[in-house]
Design an enzyme around this catalytic site. Structure first.
Site, short mmCIF file in Angstrom:
data_model
loop_
_atom_site.label_atom_id
_atom_site.label_comp_id
_atom_site.label_asym_id
_atom_site.label_seq_id
_atom_site.Cartn_x
_atom_site.Cartn_y
_atom_site.Cartn_z
CB SER A 152 -0.99 -0.24 1.22
OG SER A 152 0.36 0.49 2.54
CE LYS A 189 -2.89 2.43 4.18
NZ LYS A 189 -2.59 1.05 4.44
#
Length: 234
Positions: A152, A189
C-alpha cells in the site's frame, strides 16, 4: 569439487567476507552469534567447524578472531559476483542498511513482525529478534523496526518485506508517514490531518484512503524515521 554449503553456512561465510571487507578483520564467534540470533557463541562455533571441514575457512584457537578465508572461499565469492551480474538473486543489504558487524557503540533495536489484533506493537510475542544499529544510521534514533506487509506504500518507496524504522510517539504532523492503530489493526500510511478531519493515505492507487471517524478507536503509534531494504536488486 567444493562441498555444497547449507543456507546457514553460506550466510555465515558471507558475514565473514563482509566483516573483513568492511573492518579489515574477521568477526568473533560472539559477533556471529549476536548477528544471527544464536543463543550462544557455541552455535556459531559449530557452523565454523563445518565450514572448515568443507575447506572454506581455517580456524585458529589462539585468538577470538582466528578465522581465515581459504582460496576456495575466494573463488566462491567470485562466482557469487558473477551470479549477481547475470541477474540471479543474491542475498544482500543495500547501502543505508546496518552492517553485518555493528560498531561497538551500536544499540539493539527490536524487530517487530506481524502484530496480533488489539495487542501492543512491542509485545514480546511480536519481536522476532534484536538488531544492532549504528547510532548515526538515521537522523532520529528509532525505537523499533517494523517489518512491512503489503504494497500500500509502494509509491513512497516502502515495499513488502522492508524494515521501517519507527520512533514511538503519540503525535505526528500532517504529511508524515506513521504507524497507526485503527481498531484492532496496525497500519503504515501517510497522515492527512486537516482541522478535525483525519485520513490515512496509501501511496498506491490500488488502495483506498482510510477515513477516521470521531468515534473510532484511533491512535498514532509512531512515525517513520528511515527504511532498511534487505532484498536484492535485480
Amino acid at each position: 569439487m567444493a562441498l555444497k554449503l547449507t543456507a546457514r553456512q553460506s550466510q555465515i561465510l558471507d558475514l565473514i567476507r563482509q566483516a573483513i571487507q568492511q573492518t579489515g578483520r574477521p568477526p568473533t564467534r560472539a559477533e556471529i552469534a549476536r548477528q544471527l540470533g544464536f543463543r550462544s557463541a557455541n552455535a556459531a562455533e559449530d557452523h565454523l567447524r563445518a565450514l572448515e571441514r568443507k575447506g572454506y575457512i581455517r580456524l585458529s584457537a589462539a585468538t577470538s578472531r582466528g578465522i581465515q578465508l581459504t582460496d576456495q572461499a575466494q573463488a566462491s565469492a567470485a562466482t557469487d559476483g558473477a551470479a549477481t551480474r547475470t541477474g540471479q538473486p543474491v542475498a544482500t543489504m543495500l547501502p543505508g542498511a546496518p552492517t553485518w558487524i555493528a560498531p561497538s557503540d551500536s544499540r539493539l533495536v527490536p524487530l517487530v513482525g506481524r502484530v496480533a489484533a488489539g495487542s501492543p506493537v512491542l509485545a514480546a510475542e511480536h519481536v522476532e529478534r534484536e538488531i544492532p544499529l549504528a547510532p548515526h544510521l538515521f537522523e532520529s534514533a528509532p525505537d523499533y523496526l517494523l517489518r512491512v506487509r503489503g504494497s500500500s506504500m509502494r509509491d513512497a518507496g516502502i515495499l513488502d518485506g522492508d524494515l521501517l524504522a519507527v520512533r514511538s510517539t503519540p503525535q505526528a504532523r500532517h504529511g508524515q508517514i506513521v504507524v497507526a492503530r485503527l481498531g484492532d489493526d496496525v497500519t503504515v500510511k501517510r497522515l492527512d490531518h486537516q482541522g478535525r478531519r483525519i485520513r490515512l493515505l496509501p501511496e498506491n492507487p490500488d488502495f483506498q484512503p482510510i477515513d477516521v471517524g470521531p468515534g473510532d478507536d484511533f491512535a498514532i503509534e509512531g512515525i517513520a524515521v528511515g527504511l532498511i531494504r534487505t532484498t536484492a536488486l535485480h
